[in-house]
Design a protein around this motif. Structure first.
Motif, PDB file in Angstrom:
ATOM      1  N   ILE A   1      -6.153 -10.135  -0.448  1.00  0.00           N
ATOM      2  CA  ILE A   1      -6.731  -8.778   0.058  1.00  0.00           C
ATOM      3  C   ILE A   1      -5.848  -8.225   1.079  1.00  0.00           C
ATOM      4  O   ILE A   1      -5.657  -6.934   1.365  1.00  0.00           O
ATOM      5  CB  ILE A   1      -8.115  -8.575   0.410  1.00  0.00           C
ATOM      6  CG1 ILE A   1      -9.015  -9.189  -1.016  1.00  0.00           C
ATOM      7  CG2 ILE A   1      -8.732  -7.458   0.983  1.00  0.00           C
ATOM      8  CD1 ILE A   1     -10.332  -9.494  -0.790  1.00  0.00           C
ATOM      9  N   GLU A   2      -5.460  -9.312   2.100  1.00  0.00           N
ATOM     10  CA  GLU A   2      -4.921  -8.961   3.088  1.00  0.00           C
ATOM     11  C   GLU A   2      -3.609  -8.279   3.017  1.00  0.00           C
ATOM     12  O   GLU A   2      -3.044  -7.189   3.658  1.00  0.00           O
ATOM     13  CB  GLU A   2      -4.553 -10.313   4.011  1.00  0.00           C
ATOM     14  CG  GLU A   2      -4.507 -10.028   5.466  1.00  0.00           C
ATOM     15  CD  GLU A   2      -4.346 -11.431   6.091  1.00  0.00           C
ATOM     16  OE1 GLU A   2      -4.014 -12.199   5.561  1.00  0.00           O
ATOM     17  OE2 GLU A   2      -4.712 -11.682   7.240  1.00  0.00           O
TER      18      GLU A   2
ATOM     19  N   GLU B   1      -0.124  -3.367   2.108  1.00  0.00           N
ATOM     20  CA  GLU B   1       0.980  -2.406   1.465  1.00  0.00           C
ATOM     21  C   GLU B   1       0.172  -1.206   1.174  1.00  0.00           C
ATOM     22  O   GLU B   1       1.085  -0.319   1.451  1.00  0.00           O
ATOM     23  CB  GLU B   1       0.481  -3.129  -0.193  1.00  0.00           C
ATOM     24  CG  GLU B   1       1.329  -2.459  -1.254  1.00  0.00           C
ATOM     25  CD  GLU B   1       2.803  -2.511  -1.174  1.00  0.00           C
ATOM     26  OE1 GLU B   1       3.148  -3.983  -0.723  1.00  0.00           O
ATOM     27  OE2 GLU B   1       3.601  -1.836  -1.367  1.00  0.00           O
ATOM     28  N   ALA B   2      -1.278  -1.015   1.266  1.00  0.00           N
ATOM     29  CA  ALA B   2      -1.778   0.547   1.181  1.00  0.00           C
ATOM     30  C   ALA B   2      -1.399   0.926   2.543  1.00  0.00           C
ATOM     31  O   ALA B   2      -1.038   2.281   2.669  1.00  0.00           O
ATOM     32  CB  ALA B   2      -3.184   0.141   1.189  1.00  0.00           C
ATOM     33  N   ARG B   3      -1.480   0.113   3.839  1.00  0.00           N
ATOM     34  CA  ARG B   3      -1.336   1.053   5.148  1.00  0.00           C
ATOM     35  C   ARG B   3       0.178   1.340   5.011  1.00  0.00           C
ATOM     36  O   ARG B   3       0.427   2.200   5.639  1.00  0.00           O
ATOM     37  CB  ARG B   3      -1.661  -0.234   6.069  1.00  0.00           C
ATOM     38  CG  ARG B   3      -3.266  -0.130   6.281  1.00  0.00           C
ATOM     39  CD  ARG B   3      -3.288  -1.381   7.314  1.00  0.00           C
ATOM     40  NE  ARG B   3      -4.856  -1.388   8.139  1.00  0.00           N
ATOM     41  CZ  ARG B   3      -5.353  -0.701   8.725  1.00  0.00           C
ATOM     42  NH1 ARG B   3      -4.456   0.174   9.436  1.00  0.00           N
ATOM     43  NH2 ARG B   3      -6.521  -0.816   9.089  1.00  0.00           N
ATOM     44  N   ASP B   4       1.083   0.519   4.505  1.00  0.00           N
ATOM     45  CA  ASP B   4       2.418   0.946   4.512  1.00  0.00           C
ATOM     46  C   ASP B   4       2.728   2.091   3.794  1.00  0.00           C
ATOM     47  O   ASP B   4       3.460   3.079   4.300  1.00  0.00           O
ATOM     48  CB  ASP B   4       3.288  -0.444   4.138  1.00  0.00           C
ATOM     49  CG  ASP B   4       3.361  -1.536   4.881  1.00  0.00           C
ATOM     50  OD1 ASP B   4       3.214  -1.418   6.140  1.00  0.00           O
ATOM     51  OD2 ASP B   4       3.931  -2.644   4.005  1.00  0.00           O
ATOM     52  N   LEU B   5       2.055   2.320   2.881  1.00  0.00           N
ATOM     53  CA  LEU B   5       2.188   3.693   2.197  1.00  0.00           C
ATOM     54  C   LEU B   5       1.501   4.751   2.766  1.00  0.00           C
ATOM     55  O   LEU B   5       2.104   5.823   2.973  1.00  0.00           O
ATOM     56  CB  LEU B   5       1.669   3.463   0.928  1.00  0.00           C
ATOM     57  CG  LEU B   5       2.241   2.726  -0.240  1.00  0.00           C
ATOM     58  CD1 LEU B   5       1.177   2.245  -1.587  1.00  0.00           C
ATOM     59  CD2 LEU B   5       3.454   3.380  -0.944  1.00  0.00           C
TER      60      LEU B   5
ATOM     61  N   VAL C   1      -3.488   4.128  -3.527  1.00  0.00           N
ATOM     62  CA  VAL C   1      -2.973   5.150  -2.475  1.00  0.00           C
ATOM     63  C   VAL C   1      -2.124   6.375  -3.405  1.00  0.00           C
ATOM     64  O   VAL C   1      -1.176   5.862  -4.212  1.00  0.00           O
ATOM     65  CB  VAL C   1      -2.006   4.501  -1.401  1.00  0.00           C
ATOM     66  CG1 VAL C   1      -1.602   5.722  -0.597  1.00  0.00           C
ATOM     67  CG2 VAL C   1      -2.994   3.629  -0.793  1.00  0.00           C
ATOM     68  N   SER C   2      -2.510   7.363  -3.158  1.00  0.00           N
ATOM     69  CA  SER C   2      -1.693   8.556  -4.184  1.00  0.00           C
ATOM     70  C   SER C   2      -1.410   9.589  -3.244  1.00  0.00           C
ATOM     71  O   SER C   2      -1.986  10.085  -2.174  1.00  0.00           O
ATOM     72  CB  SER C   2      -2.609   9.061  -5.085  1.00  0.00           C
ATOM     73  OG  SER C   2      -3.795   9.355  -4.752  1.00  0.00           O
ATOM     74  N   ASN C   3      -0.544  10.414  -3.519  1.00  0.00           N
ATOM     75  CA  ASN C   3      -0.057  11.705  -3.020  1.00  0.00           C
ATOM     76  C   ASN C   3       0.989  12.430  -3.764  1.00  0.00           C
ATOM     77  O   ASN C   3       1.625  11.630  -4.710  1.00  0.00           O
ATOM     78  CB  ASN C   3       0.071  11.799  -1.579  1.00  0.00           C
ATOM     79  CG  ASN C   3       1.430  11.642  -1.051  1.00  0.00           C
ATOM     80  OD1 ASN C   3       2.253  11.545  -1.984  1.00  0.00           O
ATOM     81  ND2 ASN C   3       1.902  12.130   0.174  1.00  0.00           N
ATOM     82  N   ARG C   4       1.399  13.699  -3.689  1.00  0.00           N
ATOM     83  CA  ARG C   4       2.202  14.078  -4.348  1.00  0.00           C
ATOM     84  C   ARG C   4       3.625  13.676  -4.462  1.00  0.00           C
ATOM     85  O   ARG C   4       4.608  13.468  -5.276  1.00  0.00           O
ATOM     86  CB  ARG C   4       2.323  15.807  -4.268  1.00  0.00           C
ATOM     87  CG  ARG C   4       3.016  16.347  -2.763  1.00  0.00           C
ATOM     88  CD  ARG C   4       2.806  17.771  -2.479  1.00  0.00           C
ATOM     89  NE  ARG C   4       1.455  17.739  -1.921  1.00  0.00           N
ATOM     90  CZ  ARG C   4       1.056  17.526  -0.982  1.00  0.00           C
ATOM     91  NH1 ARG C   4       1.672  17.092   0.033  1.00  0.00           N
ATOM     92  NH2 ARG C   4      -0.158  17.681  -0.445  1.00  0.00           N
TER      93      ARG C   4
ATOM     94  N   PRO D   1      -5.592  -7.198  -5.048  1.00  0.00           N
ATOM     95  CA  PRO D   1      -6.951  -6.813  -5.131  1.00  0.00           C
ATOM     96  C   PRO D   1      -7.404  -6.127  -3.500  1.00  0.00           C
ATOM     97  O   PRO D   1      -6.727  -6.510  -2.504  1.00  0.00           O
ATOM     98  CB  PRO D   1      -7.656  -8.051  -4.976  1.00  0.00           C
ATOM     99  CG  PRO D   1      -6.644  -8.879  -4.343  1.00  0.00           C
ATOM    100  CD  PRO D   1      -5.484  -8.501  -4.671  1.00  0.00           C
ATOM    101  N   LEU D   2      -7.962  -4.995  -3.654  1.00  0.00           N
ATOM    102  CA  LEU D   2      -8.160  -4.266  -2.348  1.00  0.00           C
ATOM    103  C   LEU D   2      -9.486  -4.757  -1.688  1.00  0.00           C
ATOM    104  O   LEU D   2      -9.954  -4.356  -0.596  1.00  0.00           O
ATOM    105  CB  LEU D   2      -8.192  -2.826  -2.548  1.00  0.00           C
ATOM    106  CG  LEU D   2      -7.098  -2.291  -2.373  1.00  0.00           C
ATOM    107  CD1 LEU D   2      -6.754  -0.629  -2.731  1.00  0.00           C
ATOM    108  CD2 LEU D   2      -6.064  -2.130  -1.133  1.00  0.00           C
TER     109      LEU D   2
END
Ligand code: PML
Length: 243
Positions: A86-87, A92-96, A193-196, A205-206
């Protein structure tokens, strides 16, 4: 004469006299007249078989829309990142999120909100720099509505199909900087995490298995016109085509 489409949506909950309502499940579909019955059956099945519990309230709404209102969008590109913990997944999500301009402060608030919310029906809208919550919807949040795939047989798992349609609609608004989501389903630990620009990046796993925490955060720009943003998310019909 143009074909008529219907917005068909579902919401399921448990009603507890002491703690109020617990959100169980929701669903959003768009279909033609002949598709109404199979779609209602699919949504009823979804509402009645959920790991967040047995629903004792199920609401299904069928509403006529004009075809002229519908906007067609291609889906965001999917990538999948499977990390061991999870860490690492949060990192990974934060980097994005950092790479697309979401501040550390806004990220801290978003992770805290999703880690601690177990009963969010819709999304939370945060300012992408200050992290201030901009909507005033409380635990109801903002429910993204009126989106579906043009071809119901798209070759994706139901959960990914639904989340990708929603993320594509959200990313299409010029006010959206990014979205962070993980499911409030205790049996499902993948989020995205998403965007255009980055597309739809699935990360796992989040959260830990068994946890009912989760939901959606939309990070928005300074220029956001909140009223028209929420109107777009809730009311403007989108069909996703091609994959
Ligand atoms: C949800 O089901 O509530 C959200 C699911 C998010 C992740 C879907 C996926 O696996 O891509």
């Amino acid at each position: 004469m143009s074909k008529t489409f219907y917005s068909i949506r579902m919401r399921a909950a448990q009603r507890n006299m002491e703690v109020g309502e617990k959100h169980v499940s929701g669903g959003e579909r768009i279909g033609s007249k002949v598709q109404i019955e199979p779609i209602v059956n699919q949504l009823l099945h979804k509402a009645s078989n959920h790991s967040r519990g047995d629903a004792d309230f199920i609401q299904i709404t069928v509403e006529k829309m004009s075809r002229h209102q519908i906007q067609y969008l291609p889906p965001l590109e999917i990538t999948t990142v499977d990390v061991g913990s999870i860490e690492k997944a949060h990192s990974e999500a934060r980097d994005l999120l950092t790479s697309v301009g979401v501040s550390q402060q806004a990220q801290n608030i978003a992770f805290h909100l999703l880690n601690s919310s177990q009963n969010l029906r819709g999304a939370i809208i945060l300012h992408s720099k200050t992290g201030l919550r901009l909507d005033d919807r409380g635990i109801k949040g903002v429910r993204v509505s009126r989106m579906d795939w043009q071809d119901a047989n798209v070759n994706l798992h139901e959960r990914v199909r639904e989340a990708l349609a929603l993320a594509t609609k959200v990313a299409n608004s010029p006010f959206t900087i990014a979205e962070l989501c993980w499911s409030d389903d205790p049996d499902y630990v993948t989020g995205y995490v998403s965007n255009r620009d980055i597309g739809y990046v699935r990360i796992s796993p989040l959260k830990r298995a068994g946890s009912e925490s989760g939901g959606r955060v939309f990070f928005v720009s300074d220029e956001v016109d909140l009223q028209s943003y929420i109107h777009y998310l809730e009311r403007e019909p989108i069909l996703i085509r091609g994959h």
